[in-house]
Write an enzyme that holds these catalytic residues in place. Structure first.
Site, PDB file in Angstrom:
ATOM      1  N   SER A  30       0.823  -1.213   0.000  1.00  0.00           N
ATOM      2  CA  SER A  30       0.000   0.000   0.000  1.00  0.00           C
ATOM      3  C   SER A  30       0.855   1.261   0.000  1.00  0.00           C
ATOM      4  O   SER A  30       0.338   2.368   0.016  1.00  0.00           O
ATOM      5  CB  SER A  30      -0.933   0.001   1.221  1.00  0.00           C
ATOM      6  N   ASN A 117      -2.068  -2.784  13.049  1.00  0.00           N
ATOM      7  CA  ASN A 117      -3.527  -2.666  12.998  1.00  0.00           C
ATOM      8  C   ASN A 117      -4.036  -1.457  13.780  1.00  0.00           C
ATOM      9  O   ASN A 117      -4.875  -0.705  13.293  1.00  0.00           O
ATOM     10  CB  ASN A 117      -4.188  -3.951  13.516  1.00  0.00           C
ATOM     11  N   THR A 162     -40.752  26.480  -9.061  1.00  0.00           N
ATOM     12  CA  THR A 162     -41.007  25.096  -8.668  1.00  0.00           C
ATOM     13  C   THR A 162     -41.239  24.357  -9.980  1.00  0.00           C
ATOM     14  O   THR A 162     -41.800  24.942 -10.928  1.00  0.00           O
ATOM     15  CB  THR A 162     -42.243  24.968  -7.748  1.00  0.00           C
ATOM     16  N   HIS A 163     -40.778  23.129 -10.038  1.00  0.00           N
ATOM     17  CA  HIS A 163     -40.813  22.371 -11.302  1.00  0.00           C
ATOM     18  C   HIS A 163     -40.074  23.095 -12.427  1.00  0.00           C
ATOM     19  O   HIS A 163     -40.372  22.895 -13.591  1.00  0.00           O
ATOM     20  CB  HIS A 163     -42.256  22.076 -11.739  1.00  0.00           C
ATOM     21  N   SER A 284     -14.385  27.187 -26.535  1.00  0.00           N
ATOM     22  CA  SER A 284     -14.484  26.011 -27.385  1.00  0.00           C
ATOM     23  C   SER A 284     -13.453  26.146 -28.487  1.00  0.00           C
ATOM     24  O   SER A 284     -13.207  27.244 -28.981  1.00  0.00           O
ATOM     25  CB  SER A 284     -15.886  25.937 -27.976  1.00  0.00           C
ATOM     26  N   LYS A 290     -18.282  30.560 -27.824  1.00  0.00           N
ATOM     27  CA  LYS A 290     -18.577  29.845 -26.587  1.00  0.00           C
ATOM     28  C   LYS A 290     -17.761  30.322 -25.386  1.00  0.00           C
ATOM     29  O   LYS A 290     -16.587  30.618 -25.478  1.00  0.00           O
ATOM     30  CB  LYS A 290     -18.308  28.342 -26.764  1.00  0.00           C
ATOM     31  N   ASN A 292     -17.761  28.511 -21.717  1.00  0.00           N
ATOM     32  CA  ASN A 292     -18.389  27.400 -20.996  1.00  0.00           C
ATOM     33  C   ASN A 292     -18.163  27.481 -19.482  1.00  0.00           C
ATOM     34  O   ASN A 292     -17.053  27.781 -19.051  1.00  0.00           O
ATOM     35  CB  ASN A 292     -17.838  26.078 -21.514  1.00  0.00           C
ATOM     36  N   GLU A 297     -19.590  22.859 -13.966  1.00  0.00           N
ATOM     37  CA  GLU A 297     -19.834  21.566 -14.624  1.00  0.00           C
ATOM     38  C   GLU A 297     -18.971  20.469 -14.005  1.00  0.00           C
ATOM     39  O   GLU A 297     -19.436  19.360 -13.731  1.00  0.00           O
ATOM     40  CB  GLU A 297     -19.544  21.659 -16.125  1.00  0.00           C
ATOM     41  N   GLN A 329      -7.275  -2.171   4.061  1.00  0.00           N
ATOM     42  CA  GLN A 329      -6.266  -1.399   3.341  1.00  0.00           C
ATOM     43  C   GLN A 329      -6.906  -0.636   2.176  1.00  0.00           C
ATOM     44  O   GLN A 329      -6.388   0.371   1.720  1.00  0.00           O
ATOM     45  CB  GLN A 329      -5.171  -2.337   2.849  1.00  0.00           C
TER      46      GLN A 329
HETATM   47  N1  ARG Z   1      -1.234  -1.369   5.216  1.00  0.00           N
HETATM   48  C1  ARG Z   1      -2.148  -1.913   6.158  1.00  0.00           C
HETATM   49  C2  ARG Z   1      -3.496  -1.193   6.026  1.00  0.00           C
HETATM   50  O1  ARG Z   1      -3.541  -0.229   5.346  1.00  0.00           O
HETATM   51  C3  ARG Z   1      -1.625  -1.720   7.535  1.00  0.00           C
HETATM   52  C4  ARG Z   1      -2.112  -2.732   8.511  1.00  0.00           C
HETATM   53  C5  ARG Z   1      -1.609  -4.074   8.118  1.00  0.00           C
HETATM   54  N2  ARG Z   1      -1.839  -5.052   9.123  1.00  0.00           N
HETATM   55  C6  ARG Z   1      -1.635  -6.345   8.887  1.00  0.00           C
HETATM   56  N3  ARG Z   1      -1.855  -7.125   9.866  1.00  0.00           N
HETATM   57  N4  ARG Z   1      -1.250  -6.778   7.739  1.00  0.00           N
HETATM   58  O2  ARG Z   1      -4.480  -1.590   6.572  1.00  0.00           O
END
Ligand code: ARG
Length: 466
Positions: A30, A117, A162-163, A284, A290, A292, A297, A329
């Site tokens: 990650s 964790n 309205t509408h 444009s 134009k 825009n 948007e 994750q």
């Molecule tokens: N990269 C993990 C996450 O975003 C961190 C926690 C990972 N924990 C594990 N027991 N693998 O959640």
């Protein structure tokens, strides 16, 4: 423990006898997106080390070494001199490995009494809390722009719809204050969401807590959390605070999307109620005439993306057994994108709203079409003793006549109007004018310019004392 075939580079490699598959390593990492948590990861680690020293798990010297090392790592990252490694999976292990590289063995003691964790859950909350504070300021800035515009345009009359059919005249300031009300509720939702974000999961460790004599109140205090969380299993698995934030963001985006829709309509040649300064528009490449309204948007378009992320997070959570699962994750990319998108849209709106150029004559002209004072005529008849249902019928007939003759009610002569009811007198023209109509709605929440002015002032005062 190292062996020839083992996974020795990984902090968790001890029980493994073969290296991670190269694709799996990429697939499970990650770090590419969670490195943006570096600041808060280090902030959390500094507090954790400080607490560990206080309870005697680390010596003061070890604590100082760790904290100095973490500061140095942070400086490296901010100087762009940190090499993120996919092998080290995520922001947490990257930073810890670099710390150990810098200060040696003591670095390996930092992870005592915690797990990634509870660490990641803490990081996201710290990160989100800071972003919430930035977003709250952006909302305030936008609300200020809206209230200021409303005050300036308290007397400007436009058709209310309205509408999307002409209904009754309203003031433009009143319309903009309706937008402000939406944003005001969003602001309150955000403040409420922040309360649940600001709870500290650290100490839950992997899922069951830790055997070390940790002082969670102290860590919570150091990190500015309102309190530690009450259940370790919930602490590492819960992401509802992020979902709640995305729900808040989806509502803001829904509101901005509605505003965008109106700005786009108003800026069209058909409505021609406003002009958006050139700096918020593009042209444009083929049609030279134009201009825009790209900013509104895009904001309207991005609202779908934010709500999409909300749904992603809800789906992410819905089947997870307690406690932590790697599924979690997947919380980061949607959450980060919601934050980035929302901040961008709020910035664009904060800059653009005060710059809206109002074409008051065109608004007025439009309000004069479409029989916008028909209800006022009915109310007038009621005051003269006609029952409302009968009055409704009378005015309906007058409108039919107006359509046929191409005349608004205020353009008819007294005789013409009297064909429909003999009780109509000269004073009818006071209520048939646009000013008469809006001024008559002079109560809290009404569209009368006096009400709009005091409402805008009340909003500005409230914003100043935030
Ligand atoms: N990269 C993990 C996450 O975003 C961190 C926690 C990972 N924990 C594990 N027991 N693998 O959640």
């Amino acid at each position: 423990m190292s062996n020839e075939t083992g996974n020795t580079e990984k902090p968790w490699g001890g029980r493994f006898t073969e290296a991670t598959d190269a694709f799996v390593e990429q697939f499970t990492a990650s770090v590419e997106f969670d490195q943006r948590l570096y600041y808060h990861d280090i902030q959390g680690s500094i507090a954790h080390a400080t607490m560990l020293a206080k309870v005697g798990v680390l010596t003061d010297q070890e604590r100082d070494q760790i904290i100095d090392g973490l500061h140095a790592v942070r400086a490296d990252i901010e100087a762009g001199e940190f090499e993120w490694s996919v092998t080290l999976e995520d922001v947490h292990m990257n930073i810890e490995a670099k710390l150990t590289e810098r200060i040696g063995l003591t670095g390996k003691k930092l992870h005592t009494g915690r797990s990634r964790n509870d660490q990641v859950a803490t990081d996201i909350r710290l990160y989100l809390r800071d972003e919430i504070d930035v977003i709250a300021e952006e909302i305030t800035r936008l609300q200020n722009g809206m209230a200021t515009l409303a005050l300036r345009e308290a007397d400007t009359i436009m058709p209310g719809f309205t509408h999307l059919q002409t209904a009754q005249p309203v003031t433009f300031g009143h319309h903009i204050l309706a937008w402000n009300e939406m944003l005001q509720r969003d602001f309150e939702r955000l403040a409420d969401c922040r309360k649940r974000v600001n709870i500290m999961p650290l100490g839950a460790a992997a899922l069951a807590g830790t055997t070390y004599p940790i002082d969670r109140d102290m860590t919570a205090d150091l990190l500015g959390f309102d309190r530690p969380s009450y259940n370790s299993l919930d602490s590492v698995s819960d992401r509802d605070f992020a979902i709640e934030f995305c729900a808040f963001a989806s509502l803001v985006m829904t509101h901005l999307s509605r505003c965008s829709e109106e700005l786009i309509l108003w800026a069209s040649a058909q409505f021609d109620f406003i002009d958006l300064p050139d700096r918020f528009c593009t042209g444009s490449s083929i049609m030279p005439q134009k201009k825009n309204p790209d900013v509104p948007e895009l904001v309207r378009g991005k609202s779908g993306r934010v709500t999409g992320h909300l749904i992603s997070l809800l789906m992410l959570m819905k089947s997870q057994p307690l406690a932590y699962n790697k599924d979690n994750q997947e919380d980061k990319e949607p959450l980060f994108d919601v934050i980035d998108t929302l901040k961008g849209c709020l910035k664009a709106y904060g800059d653009m709203v005060p710059a809206i150029e109002v074409k008051a004559a065109n608004m007025r002209g439009a309000a004069l079409k479409g029989f916008s004072t028909a209800t006022d005529l009915a109310d007038y008849l009621v005051v003269k003793g006609v029952a409302f249902r009968d009055a409704h019928e009378v005015v309906g007939k007058a409108v039919g006549y107006g359509i046929q003759e191409g005349k608004d009610l205020s353009e008819m002569s007294l005789q013409e109007l009297q064909q429909f009811s003999p009780v109509i007198g000269d004073d009818v023209f006071d209520v048939l004018t646009l000013e008469g109509s809006v001024n008559a709605r002079d109560h809290l929440g009404g569209t009368a310019p006096a009400q709009v002015r005091s409402a805008a002032e009340r909003v500005l005062q409230g914003l100043a004392s935030r």
